[in-house]
Design a protein around this motif. Structure first.
Motif, PDB file in Angstrom:
ATOM      1  N   ILE B  41      47.965  45.887  29.457  1.00 48.82           N
ATOM      2  CA  ILE B  41      47.780  46.012  30.904  1.00 48.82           C
ATOM      3  C   ILE B  41      46.524  45.247  31.332  1.00 48.82           C
ATOM      4  N   PRO B  42      46.635  44.418  32.381  1.00 53.48           N
ATOM      5  CA  PRO B  42      45.445  43.714  32.876  1.00 53.48           C
ATOM      6  C   PRO B  42      44.466  44.697  33.536  1.00 53.48           C
ATOM      7  N   ARG B  43      43.183  44.315  33.527  1.00 55.41           N
ATOM      8  CA  ARG B  43      42.144  45.201  34.070  1.00 55.41           C
ATOM      9  C   ARG B  43      42.392  45.555  35.538  1.00 55.41           C
ATOM     10  N   ALA B  44      42.834  44.570  36.320  1.00 52.67           N
ATOM     11  CA  ALA B  44      42.998  44.797  37.758  1.00 52.67           C
ATOM     12  C   ALA B  44      44.058  45.859  38.021  1.00 52.67           C
ATOM     13  N   GLU B  45      45.118  45.801  37.209  1.00 51.48           N
ATOM     14  CA  GLU B  45      46.203  46.763  37.382  1.00 51.48           C
ATOM     15  C   GLU B  45      45.723  48.173  37.013  1.00 51.48           C
ATOM     16  N   LEU B  46      44.937  48.230  35.966  1.00 48.42           N
ATOM     17  CA  LEU B  46      44.374  49.496  35.500  1.00 48.42           C
ATOM     18  C   LEU B  46      43.531  50.137  36.606  1.00 48.42           C
ATOM     19  N   ALA B  47      42.698  49.327  37.242  1.00 45.84           N
ATOM     20  CA  ALA B  47      41.818  49.821  38.303  1.00 45.84           C
ATOM     21  C   ALA B  47      42.659  50.371  39.454  1.00 45.84           C
ATOM     22  N   ARG B  48      43.701  49.626  39.807  1.00 41.66           N
ATOM     23  CA  ARG B  48      44.529  50.030  40.938  1.00 41.66           C
ATOM     24  C   ARG B  48      45.269  51.329  40.631  1.00 41.66           C
ATOM     25  N   GLU B  49      45.860  51.397  39.438  1.00 40.64           N
ATOM     26  CA  GLU B  49      46.645  52.581  39.090  1.00 40.64           C
ATOM     27  C   GLU B  49      45.799  53.842  38.994  1.00 40.64           C
ATOM     28  N   LEU B  50      44.569  53.683  38.501  1.00 40.26           N
ATOM     29  CA  LEU B  50      43.723  54.866  38.333  1.00 40.26           C
ATOM     30  C   LEU B  50      42.899  55.153  39.588  1.00 40.26           C
ATOM     31  N   GLY B  68      35.894  49.550  19.069  1.00 43.52           N
ATOM     32  CA  GLY B  68      37.028  49.067  18.275  1.00 43.52           C
ATOM     33  C   GLY B  68      38.353  49.732  18.593  1.00 43.52           C
ATOM     34  N   MET B  69      38.422  50.540  19.651  1.00 38.76           N
ATOM     35  CA  MET B  69      39.673  51.236  19.967  1.00 38.76           C
ATOM     36  C   MET B  69      40.684  50.325  20.657  1.00 38.76           C
ATOM     37  N   ILE B  70      40.190  49.444  21.495  1.00 37.77           N
ATOM     38  CA  ILE B  70      41.105  48.523  22.180  1.00 37.77           C
ATOM     39  C   ILE B  70      40.610  47.103  21.980  1.00 37.77           C
ATOM     40  N   GLU B  71      41.456  46.139  22.384  1.00 41.34           N
ATOM     41  CA  GLU B  71      41.062  44.740  22.270  1.00 41.34           C
ATOM     42  C   GLU B  71      41.659  43.962  23.439  1.00 41.34           C
ATOM     43  N   GLU B  72      41.094  42.775  23.666  1.00 35.39           N
ATOM     44  CA  GLU B  72      41.672  41.904  24.672  1.00 35.39           C
ATOM     45  C   GLU B  72      42.775  41.084  24.031  1.00 35.39           C
ATOM     46  N   THR B  73      43.824  40.844  24.796  1.00 32.08           N
ATOM     47  CA  THR B  73      44.916  40.030  24.293  1.00 32.08           C
ATOM     48  C   THR B  73      45.419  39.150  25.423  1.00 32.08           C
ATOM     49  N   SER B  74      45.831  37.929  25.088  1.00 37.04           N
ATOM     50  CA  SER B  74      46.352  37.076  26.157  1.00 37.04           C
ATOM     51  C   SER B  74      47.819  36.761  25.923  1.00 37.04           C
ATOM     52  N   ARG B  81      57.310  33.978  31.596  1.00 34.36           N
ATOM     53  CA  ARG B  81      56.874  32.697  32.157  1.00 34.36           C
ATOM     54  C   ARG B  81      55.533  32.839  32.871  1.00 34.36           C
ATOM     55  N   GLY B  82      54.993  31.697  33.299  1.00 32.26           N
ATOM     56  CA  GLY B  82      53.706  31.701  33.997  1.00 32.26           C
ATOM     57  C   GLY B  82      52.576  31.655  32.986  1.00 32.26           C
ATOM     58  N   ARG B  83      51.352  31.428  33.478  1.00 29.38           N
ATOM     59  CA  ARG B  83      50.252  31.334  32.526  1.00 29.38           C
ATOM     60  C   ARG B  83      49.902  32.733  32.020  1.00 29.38           C
ATOM     61  N   PRO B  84      49.519  32.849  30.744  1.00 29.30           N
ATOM     62  CA  PRO B  84      49.223  34.164  30.176  1.00 29.30           C
ATOM     63  C   PRO B  84      48.015  34.794  30.853  1.00 29.30           C
ATOM     64  N   ARG B  85      48.141  36.087  31.190  1.00 28.95           N
ATOM     65  CA  ARG B  85      47.007  36.797  31.775  1.00 28.95           C
ATOM     66  C   ARG B  85      46.318  37.600  30.686  1.00 28.95           C
ATOM     67  N   THR B  86      45.005  37.657  30.740  1.00 25.16           N
ATOM     68  CA  THR B  86      44.283  38.482  29.778  1.00 25.16           C
ATOM     69  C   THR B  86      44.578  39.952  30.077  1.00 25.16           C
ATOM     70  N   ALA B  87      44.897  40.682  29.035  1.00 28.54           N
ATOM     71  CA  ALA B  87      45.204  42.092  29.229  1.00 28.54           C
ATOM     72  C   ALA B  87      44.545  42.893  28.120  1.00 28.54           C
ATOM     73  N   LEU B  88      44.586  44.207  28.263  1.00 33.62           N
ATOM     74  CA  LEU B  88      43.999  45.096  27.274  1.00 33.62           C
ATOM     75  C   LEU B  88      45.106  45.778  26.482  1.00 33.62           C
ATOM     76  N   ALA B  89      44.844  46.008  25.213  1.00 37.99           N
ATOM     77  CA  ALA B  89      45.831  46.679  24.363  1.00 37.99           C
ATOM     78  C   ALA B  89      45.093  47.502  23.313  1.00 37.99           C
ATOM     79  N   VAL B  90      45.772  48.511  22.792  1.00 38.47           N
ATOM     80  CA  VAL B  90      45.204  49.302  21.702  1.00 38.47           C
ATOM     81  C   VAL B  90      45.084  48.408  20.459  1.00 38.47           C
TER      82      VAL B  90
END
Lengths: 415, 415
Positions: B41-50, B68-74, B81-90
């Motif tokens: 989930i991208p950070r912006a979406e996380l902020a909006r949902e919470l 070390g619980m989560i990491e960034e992933t692109s 499709r579209g350019r990869p967005r940076t998101a967070l994942a476990v």
């Protein structure tokens, strides 16, 4: 209604953090609700209980004070010793609301302030039968004018109106799927009343309103999981989970009266068979009453008269009359045990006008309920028997309106 | 087990904020759980949902990344499709846990990573009867060693062990009040296993673990209120409310199998009468099987053989055999309708190894269930029939351990 402020026990420092929210709510709303539930609470305690920084509490409460929803107070209720500490409390004069309970017999209204204090009350006779939505709305408008006049306020000074309606009610949309007070199904009653009164209107199942009254003003101030079971013309239920009323995913759950306790059982007024209500409600008792009383059908009296005779006969030793109450009590025990087996509440509050039919609530009923509960070796949860009048329900309706106001104020200004 | 990532539907911008918490939890934990449930989930979406500020999200996720619980992933899963967005994942490798399911027949274990991905699985035969706690703990220790060896990890590399136990289990204390795998009541099993293994141990009722598996890896990723009903040797139930397992106020609720469906009814193996299980579980069907099959008592076979014969006879047109399944189906319909009438879930998942006894789940059973539900004019909630193997339960046990780890990590560093 008596406000049971003595029930108030703020969580101690080492206790669990009070879980207050079914859904996830903005922190500002959590702050407000905690103040409302506590009655009065110092800022430091608020910060600790909510697990947020004192700085956040100061910012959020400053905002709530600025909008007039809460105020600072240094008065300790009950004249506690020690120097008075500054605390926060809901500002009573911030809003006025009316709560109403509708039945086929009568409509009752209360006018209360933002702190839930009673200002005026009024009752009008009902139509004694199901009526068209327009006629019901007329009666509601008349009752609203009367209770406002009594309190010396104008209807337009009210912030909202809350209504308790018997039957299958969807609170979120104000739709009444079925109710004994209406001669039509699927009525958008909330909308129709709102249009007529020119005020925000919130309505709910009447059992949920008894539950809300317990949650805001009664036992629920210190409990997080409890069931309220109402027994009179029908059997209703409200359930509080984490200090909030649980309504299910589509707004019509907790229908204990229509949970089935017997496959192909007794006919219920809802049209189905085997509902708990069809064994326990007053009309269910009345069905066998003529047989026990040796009355012929042309001797039919009012429901009230018949049940009173039945109860008198049972007291006097009439075995047939006793067996009617005893069977009803056994099915009630089964229904209550299922609440325990499925929901595992801390407390069940049995609430109703007809608690005088004490056979239903005899020690043997509660003992049988315990026997029907899953055997974990621990005692069954406490059952509290609580008689009430219509004022309690109307107070619950007022609490519904108050809750809606605070939700609206919060929703309009998200964090 | 298949991870149903396609089920994932993040809330849209105008939808309701996702309510995630039964209790009130620190915001940092809410952030972590939302990432876990979303997969990525991208950070912006996380902020909006919470409903919190992007700055708060950035601060909290930085902290979670540092531990070390989560990491960034692109990487976008499925090559969107579209350019990869940076998101967070476990971060999968952050922790390893073992989940186990215990039955009298066999014990199954899975070893999974922090993202719930299966690394190894192992099964050992059970004792085929109730045994002393020490013998059960011996078997568990042996199974743990085997599954670790298979995965090439040392037991001390595990962060926690989760266990699913049939019977009345109090998850909070790890106490087993009663279970068919134990020859004693009220055993502090969690504590005894923890001492033996030298690892944190979490245990729960096995139906709750199927529910947890659905919540973490299945249908529950997109639903907030649903019931899981398990049918095999007994009848179990788990309930998810606001994306969390609801266990009631004292940890032993949701006992649908022991909800009463008949006053003074059939004898249940729990010792009480009229429980749903006493009409629906395999031993209940077997009780009438000899009569339908015209077997004498000395022809008694194993439960499996008997039920298979009964099913074959029903298929072949034996009316008595059919009536056994039909009656069981009717009581099941009544039990499921009561779940709807009381809890109002979005979905009921019927889950079990014995879904081959399809008479129980015939269209007529579901139609009758709908007839027993409160008549609001809306369709009854969806019922999804889902067969499973023991791996699903073991996976749920692993999810229990994972949930405990994240709770512990959060609890140790409150906001």
């Amino acid at each position: 209604m008596q406000l049971l402020t003595s029930d108030l026990q703020p969580a101690s420092g080492c206790g669990p953090i009070i879980p207050r929210h079914e859904g996830q709510r903005p922190l500002r709303q959590q702050v407000f609700e905690r103040i409302r539930a506590a009655g009065r609470i110092p800022r430091a305690e608020l910060a600790r209980e909510l697990g947020i920084s004192p700085a956040s509490v100061t910012a959020m409460t400053a905002d709530l004070i600025a909008t007039g929803m809460i105020e600072e107070t240094s008065r300790e209720p009950g004249g506690a010793r020690g120097r008075p500490r500054t605390a926060l409390a809901v500002r009573p004069e911030a809003h006025l609301v009316v709560g109403m309970k509708l039945t086929v017999q009568e409509h009752t209204a209360v006018l209360v302030d933002f702190a839930g204090r009673l200002i005026a009350t009024e009752t009008l006779a009902g139509a004694t039968r199901a009526v068209a939505p327009r006629a019901l709305v007329d009666g509601i408008a008349r009752l609203l004018e009367r209770v406002c006049a009594k309190a010396g306020v104008r209807p337009q000074d009210l912030s909202a109106v809350g209504l308790g309606v018997p039957g299958f009610v969807e609170a979120a949309t104000g739709t009444v799927f079925w109710s004994p007070v209406l001669n039509r199904r699927a009525v958008p009653l909330g909308e129709e009343i709102g249009r007529r009164l020119g005020l925000p209107v919130h309505l709910d199942n009447d059992a949920n309103l008894v539950t809300l009254a317990e949650l805001w003003f009664g036992a629920g101030r210190t409990l997080s999981h409890f069931a309220v079971v109402t027994i009179e013309h029908g059997v209703g239920m409200g359930y509080v989970l984490n200090h909030r009323i649980h309504r299910g995913s589509r707004g019509v759950g907790m229908e204990l009266g229509h949970a089935k306790v017997q496959l192909d059982g007794a006919l219920c007024r809802c049209g189905q068979r085997g509902c708990l209500e069809a064994y326990v409600a007053d009309y269910a008792l009345a069905r066998e009453a003529t047989t026990a009383l040796h009355w012929s059908h042309h001797e039919m009296r009012s429901l009230g008269t018949m049940l009173k005779s039945l109860h008198d006969q049972a007291e006097a030793g009439n075995a047939a009359a006793r067996s009617i109450f005893q069977r009803a009590g056994r099915y009630l025990a089964l229904g209550l045990a299922n609440i325990v087996n499925l929901f595992d509440p801390e407390l069940i509050i049995l609430s109703g006008e007809r608690m005088r039919y004490d056979y239903l609530y005899a020690a043997e009923t509660l003992a049988e309920m315990a026997d029907f509960c899953v055997a974990t070796g621990r005692p069954a949860p406490r059952v509290q028997i609580q008689p009430w009048g219509d004022l309690l329900w109307a107070h619950g309706a007022a609490a519904l309106a108050l809750a809606a106001i605070s939700d609206r104020l919060m929703g309009a200004r998200p964090d």
